[in-house]
Motif scaffolding. Structure first.
Motif, PDB file in Angstrom:
ATOM      1  N   ARG A  99      30.207  68.456  69.482  1.00 43.28           N
ATOM      2  CA  ARG A  99      28.876  67.841  69.391  1.00 43.28           C
ATOM      3  C   ARG A  99      28.360  67.502  70.776  1.00 43.28           C
ATOM      4  NH1 ARG A  99      26.264  67.941  64.934  1.00 43.28           N
ATOM      5  NH2 ARG A  99      27.615  66.596  63.715  1.00 43.28           N
ATOM      6  N   LYS A 100      29.216  66.888  71.566  1.00 47.34           N
ATOM      7  CA  LYS A 100      28.845  66.494  72.927  1.00 47.34           C
ATOM      8  C   LYS A 100      28.444  67.712  73.771  1.00 47.34           C
ATOM      9  CE  LYS A 100      31.155  63.974  76.765  1.00 47.34           C
ATOM     10  NZ  LYS A 100      30.623  62.623  76.950  1.00 47.34           N
ATOM     11  N   ALA A 101      29.071  68.871  73.465  1.00 42.85           N
ATOM     12  CA  ALA A 101      28.809  70.076  74.257  1.00 42.85           C
ATOM     13  C   ALA A 101      27.606  70.857  73.740  1.00 42.85           C
ATOM     14  CB  ALA A 101      30.042  70.971  74.267  1.00 42.85           C
ATOM     15  N   GLY A 102      26.955  70.351  72.677  1.00 43.05           N
ATOM     16  CA  GLY A 102      25.738  71.013  72.219  1.00 43.05           C
ATOM     17  C   GLY A 102      25.873  71.898  71.004  1.00 43.05           C
ATOM     18  N   ALA A 103      26.929  71.696  70.215  1.00 41.51           N
ATOM     19  CA  ALA A 103      27.084  72.499  69.004  1.00 41.51           C
ATOM     20  C   ALA A 103      25.906  72.276  68.058  1.00 41.51           C
ATOM     21  CB  ALA A 103      28.389  72.130  68.302  1.00 41.51           C
ATOM     22  N   GLY A 104      25.559  73.331  67.309  1.00 43.10           N
ATOM     23  CA  GLY A 104      24.582  73.178  66.235  1.00 43.10           C
ATOM     24  C   GLY A 104      25.314  72.640  65.029  1.00 43.10           C
ATOM     25  N   THR A 105      25.437  73.447  64.000  1.00 45.21           N
ATOM     26  CA  THR A 105      26.184  73.039  62.815  1.00 45.21           C
ATOM     27  C   THR A 105      27.686  72.959  63.123  1.00 45.21           C
ATOM     28  OG1 THR A 105      24.570  74.227  61.477  1.00 45.21           O
ATOM     29  CG2 THR A 105      26.636  73.592  60.396  1.00 45.21           C
ATOM     30  N   ILE A 106      28.297  71.845  62.729  1.00 45.60           N
ATOM     31  CA  ILE A 106      29.754  71.734  62.836  1.00 45.60           C
ATOM     32  C   ILE A 106      30.327  71.708  61.427  1.00 45.60           C
ATOM     33  CG2 ILE A 106      31.690  70.343  63.663  1.00 45.60           C
ATOM     34  CD1 ILE A 106      29.877  69.242  65.838  1.00 45.60           C
ATOM     35  N   ILE A 107      31.186  72.682  61.152  1.00 42.22           N
ATOM     36  CA  ILE A 107      31.793  72.794  59.830  1.00 42.22           C
ATOM     37  C   ILE A 107      33.238  72.309  59.929  1.00 42.22           C
ATOM     38  CG2 ILE A 107      32.396  74.363  57.943  1.00 42.22           C
ATOM     39  CD1 ILE A 107      30.237  76.294  59.138  1.00 42.22           C
ATOM     40  N   GLY A 108      33.567  71.299  59.153  1.00 44.61           N
ATOM     41  CA  GLY A 108      34.922  70.790  59.148  1.00 44.61           C
ATOM     42  C   GLY A 108      35.691  71.317  57.943  1.00 44.61           C
ATOM     43  N   VAL A 109      36.825  71.960  58.203  1.00 42.94           N
ATOM     44  CA  VAL A 109      37.647  72.486  57.112  1.00 42.94           C
ATOM     45  C   VAL A 109      38.850  71.568  56.924  1.00 42.94           C
ATOM     46  CG1 VAL A 109      38.971  74.466  56.288  1.00 42.94           C
ATOM     47  CG2 VAL A 109      36.932  74.824  57.702  1.00 42.94           C
ATOM     48  N   VAL A 110      39.066  71.144  55.697  1.00 40.46           N
ATOM     49  CA  VAL A 110      40.193  70.259  55.371  1.00 40.46           C
ATOM     50  C   VAL A 110      40.889  70.787  54.125  1.00 40.46           C
ATOM     51  CG1 VAL A 110      39.217  68.175  56.438  1.00 40.46           C
ATOM     52  CG2 VAL A 110      38.633  68.750  54.072  1.00 40.46           C
ATOM     53  N   PRO A 111      42.155  70.415  53.939  1.00 37.87           N
ATOM     54  CA  PRO A 111      42.911  71.008  52.825  1.00 37.87           C
ATOM     55  C   PRO A 111      42.663  70.342  51.470  1.00 37.87           C
ATOM     56  CG  PRO A 111      44.353  69.650  54.177  1.00 37.87           C
ATOM     57  CD  PRO A 111      43.025  69.661  54.861  1.00 37.87           C
ATOM     58  N   HIS A 112      42.223  69.088  51.459  1.00 40.50           N
ATOM     59  CA  HIS A 112      42.046  68.429  50.160  1.00 40.50           C
ATOM     60  C   HIS A 112      41.029  67.295  50.231  1.00 40.50           C
ATOM     61  CE1 HIS A 112      44.725  65.702  52.115  1.00 40.50           C
ATOM     62  NE2 HIS A 112      45.722  66.576  52.111  1.00 40.50           N
ATOM     63  N   GLU A 113      40.706  66.757  49.065  1.00 39.69           N
ATOM     64  CA  GLU A 113      39.631  65.781  48.934  1.00 39.69           C
ATOM     65  C   GLU A 113      39.878  64.517  49.769  1.00 39.69           C
ATOM     66  OE1 GLU A 113      36.650  65.805  47.890  1.00 39.69           O
ATOM     67  OE2 GLU A 113      36.353  63.639  48.112  1.00 39.69           O
ATOM     68  N   ALA A 114      41.135  64.088  49.871  1.00 41.85           N
ATOM     69  CA  ALA A 114      41.413  62.862  50.618  1.00 41.85           C
ATOM     70  C   ALA A 114      40.944  62.982  52.068  1.00 41.85           C
ATOM     71  CB  ALA A 114      42.913  62.547  50.569  1.00 41.85           C
ATOM     72  N   GLU A 115      41.210  64.146  52.669  1.00 45.96           N
ATOM     73  CA  GLU A 115      40.775  64.348  54.055  1.00 45.96           C
ATOM     74  C   GLU A 115      39.266  64.560  54.135  1.00 45.96           C
ATOM     75  OE1 GLU A 115      43.000  66.864  56.595  1.00 45.96           O
ATOM     76  OE2 GLU A 115      44.895  65.887  56.151  1.00 45.96           O
ATOM     77  N   ALA A 116      38.712  65.159  53.092  1.00 45.58           N
ATOM     78  CA  ALA A 116      37.254  65.311  53.065  1.00 45.58           C
ATOM     79  C   ALA A 116      36.591  63.942  53.082  1.00 45.58           C
ATOM     80  CB  ALA A 116      36.837  66.100  51.819  1.00 45.58           C
ATOM     81  N   GLU A 117      37.177  63.009  52.353  1.00 41.03           N
ATOM     82  CA  GLU A 117      36.620  61.661  52.289  1.00 41.03           C
ATOM     83  C   GLU A 117      36.703  60.975  53.654  1.00 41.03           C
ATOM     84  OE1 GLU A 117      37.850  59.774  48.610  1.00 41.03           O
ATOM     85  OE2 GLU A 117      37.585  57.828  49.597  1.00 41.03           O
ATOM     86  N   MET A 118      37.845  61.165  54.335  1.00 37.39           N
ATOM     87  CA  MET A 118      37.966  60.609  55.681  1.00 37.39           C
ATOM     88  C   MET A 118      36.828  61.107  56.572  1.00 37.39           C
ATOM     89  SD  MET A 118      42.040  60.959  56.596  1.00 37.39           S
ATOM     90  CE  MET A 118      41.864  60.389  58.296  1.00 37.39           C
ATOM     91  N   LEU A 119      36.551  62.404  56.480  1.00 39.96           N
ATOM     92  CA  LEU A 119      35.496  62.984  57.315  1.00 39.96           C
ATOM     93  C   LEU A 119      34.120  62.454  56.916  1.00 39.96           C
ATOM     94  CD1 LEU A 119      36.024  66.799  57.945  1.00 39.96           C
ATOM     95  CD2 LEU A 119      36.149  64.909  59.565  1.00 39.96           C
ATOM     96  N   ARG A 120      33.912  62.361  55.612  1.00 39.91           N
ATOM     97  CA  ARG A 120      32.620  61.896  55.100  1.00 39.91           C
ATOM     98  C   ARG A 120      32.325  60.478  55.589  1.00 39.91           C
ATOM     99  NH1 ARG A 120      34.025  63.085  49.791  1.00 39.91           N
ATOM    100  NH2 ARG A 120      33.864  65.345  49.956  1.00 39.91           N
ATOM    101  N   ASP A 121      33.383  59.683  55.696  1.00 37.14           N
ATOM    102  CA  ASP A 121      33.220  58.283  56.119  1.00 37.14           C
ATOM    103  C   ASP A 121      33.088  58.127  57.632  1.00 37.14           C
ATOM    104  OD1 ASP A 121      33.453  57.698  53.495  1.00 37.14           O
ATOM    105  OD2 ASP A 121      35.524  56.954  53.599  1.00 37.14           O
ATOM    106  N   ALA A 122      33.276  59.230  58.364  1.00 36.32           N
ATOM    107  CA  ALA A 122      33.304  59.112  59.832  1.00 36.32           C
ATOM    108  C   ALA A 122      31.927  59.409  60.417  1.00 36.32           C
ATOM    109  CB  ALA A 122      34.344  60.084  60.400  1.00 36.32           C
TER     110      ALA A 122
END
Lengths: 395, 395
Positions: free
Chosen positions: B250-273
């Motif tokens: 993000r700091k370097a100027g990325a457009g869309t950043i897609i985060g890949v995670v293995p399961h819902e628990a990690e998705a939730e961590m990302l969603r909350d960040a």
């Protein structure tokens, strides 16, 4: 009908199918150990060849333990009648050592791998090689631009190419990685093959195309270097990928080219190899050093005009990561083409010596790679001579 | 005298030496299996630590089977009193699995490695980790800018750092890769260490610096991308290197950043960040997929705005090469940070699907990497929260 489904439990292997050329050996029986899904479970075609993966399910063909090498093609596939395999150097060396140099054991090992895996992928090195042959049947949805009768080289690795050998490798002496071979191979929808040029032997063309990713990527990286006339070190410069990469580096505007070789015999080969322009040799400086000795090789390169802005690793022995990193200037690039490269040794090796170098995994595919390599062979008598000599020594 | 030679057969370990801080445990006996060259054969100091390599001779410390971890320092070295090891994730996972999750067996395995190798390098994964401690003695020729009493983290891998453990890891519960530890370690002339920041716990700083090469290289590659606002996919985005790399992108100027995670628990961590700018999340799109499933992960990334111009692999499981390559646009770049990356799988995988992608070995060293990562932790509450939660869960 393009895709002959067959009728019952294991139809594909026993059926004779219409083929474009008459060379077919499809009436022969296939190794019993290769079993396939039954006709009723046939998967849909995938341009990546996923439908040919038997185990483990869902991985790409390169990562698969076992492929389905049945001769019947899916609509976007191409079947090739094989004439020659060219084993990857790392694989051949491993097999040669494991068989103690015994040609019969070596032959048996290759046959065993192909029979059990449905492809020629060395289980130890993970690598394969490539092949030449004649296009036999082209699916109606293939986009490779091939026609039956075309003499081609496959430019995707044998490690993901469905393959059946039908002649027990009777014509191979087991002494060279070039393996005369009868059988068939399959190309997927998204694959790469090149027609063999008419002005050189198939043996020479195959030998060149086998390593054509190296000069293409070297050309790109040297051409994009921010330093004017970058210093390029080629570790293993007298080898196939090394000599082509040296010529490619020159073409891309390299300044000093330093060729690293393990002993005097290879140094002499390099010394005798002129460049096309009659101004240079194929390399400018020749250094004899053990690439596995980081201190030795980096000192030698430093004294020959280094450190290098671009270092190209073309030797197929393990343990060359540290030397390549230490031989490269801060801000420079190392291209690892050797299949014996260890990822962790490279990553941790650079960190361990605080080396700010860009390290590239040598991708075997760069658009136009086969053409660039063939053109280099046509225009660079020094490189062509080294390739030809290597072939002559093995025949 | 800076370098205490000692007098006879195995002088170094038994002698007590003057140390800058009083924490020394040098009077203790050392593991008997580690033998060193005798005093009369002492090699000259090398900034790369070659003089500490016991076997095989001549290789760099990272490639060595066994190092000499004697506490006496050469003139350009620094000795550190160790407080904590942070095992590399791939190594910790391997050791955990091999010991069946038994803390005592795990502890014994780590002690055995350090005792026999003179460094904490997992023989299976080849990887190490890093450590924090207090500078105890600085050689007069050291150029690392350290002083006795400085609290530091070493930023070179444990896989090349001479190490002796003196407390049998009595304070480690064997449940986390963060290992409280007493003993000493040695830094060479050409090494990297960072002073621990005063505004965060040593545990947090170590955890951040352990992976600081990833955000630094991601920042450089995204910043240099030829595409405006490049799409960046982070495979393993909820992990340590992944979340930092997302923030760096993000700091370097990325457009869309897609985060890949293995399961819902990690998705939730990302969603909350949240991201620092209150406009974005840490990532823009969250995808749940198995990174080892090339077709699954690439399809998911494609449907979330991919393929990616830059794909960053931050998961420490084997078999992610194909998915990363297939998820990346032609002309794009894959950065492999996982120590579980297979060089041949990457090289042949790209070739096998005719992927013209640049593949980088994730070099753990980029100038300024520790500072960039610490700054991200200071400014990105989402990332800091994820790091802190991970630490809290283990304490």
């Amino acid at each position: 009908m393009q895709f002959a489904c067959g009728s019952a439990k294991r139809p594909a292997y026993r059926r004779s199918v219409p083929v474009a050329t008459a060379a077919g050996a499809f009436g022969q029986s296939f190794p019993e150990r290769i079993t396939t899904v039954s006709a009723t479970q046939l998967p849909a075609a995938s341009p990546l060849g996923l439908h040919r993966v038997l185990e483990p399910a869902g991985v790409l063909p390169q990562a698969a333990w076992r492929l389905d090498p049945r001769p019947e093609i899916w609509p976007d596939e191409v079947r090739v009648r094989v004439q020659r395999l060219n084993l990857d150097a790392a694989s051949f060396r491993q097999l040669l050592e494991a068989s103690g140099g015994d040609p019969d054991k070596l032959k048996a090992a290759v046959l065993e791998i192909v029979a059990s895996r449905g492809k020629m992928q060395n289980p130890v090195t993970g690598s394969g090689g490539m092949l030449t042959g004649t296009v036999e049947e082209v699916g109606p949805q293939s986009s490779l631009g091939l026609e039956p009768g075309d003499k081609i080289a496959t430019l995707v690795s044998l490690s993901l190419t469905p393959l059946v050998i039908t002649d027990e490798l009777a014509n191979w002496d087991g002494k060279s990685e070039q393996v005369p071979c009868a059988g068939h191979a399959i190309l997927f929808g998204r694959s790469i093959a090149a027609k063999l040029p008419a002005d050189m032997s198939a043996e020479l063309a195959l030998s060149v195309m086998d390593v054509c990713g190296a000069p293409a990527l070297t050309h790109r990286v040297v051409g994009a270097a921010t330093t004017a006339s970058p210093v390029v070190a080629i570790i293993g410069a007298a080898g196939k990928s090394g000599s082509l990469s040296a010529a490619a580096a020159r073409k891309a505007g390299a300044g000093t080219i330093i060729g690293v070789v393990p002993h005097e015999a290879e140094a002499e080969m390099l010394r005798d190899a002129p460049a096309a322009d009659d101004l240079h040799g194929l390399v400018d400086e020749i250094v004899i050093a053990d690439a596995r000795d980081p201190v030795g090789v980096s000192s030698a390169i430093a004294s020959a005009g280094g450190p290098a802005d671009v270092t190209v690793v073309c030797v197929d022995v393990p343990g060359c990561e540290g030397g390549a990193i230490l031989s490269t200037a801060q801000g420079g690039t190392v291209i690892f083409f050797s299949m014996a490269t260890s990822f962790t040794a490279a990553a941790l090796g650079a960190e361990g010596v605080a080396a700010d170098v860009t390290m590239l995994v040598g991708n075997g595919y760069v658009p136009g790679h086969a053409q660039l390599a063939i053109d280099l062979i046509r225009t660079e008598p020094g490189v062509r001579g080294m390739f030809q000599r290597r072939i002559d020594e093995h025949s």
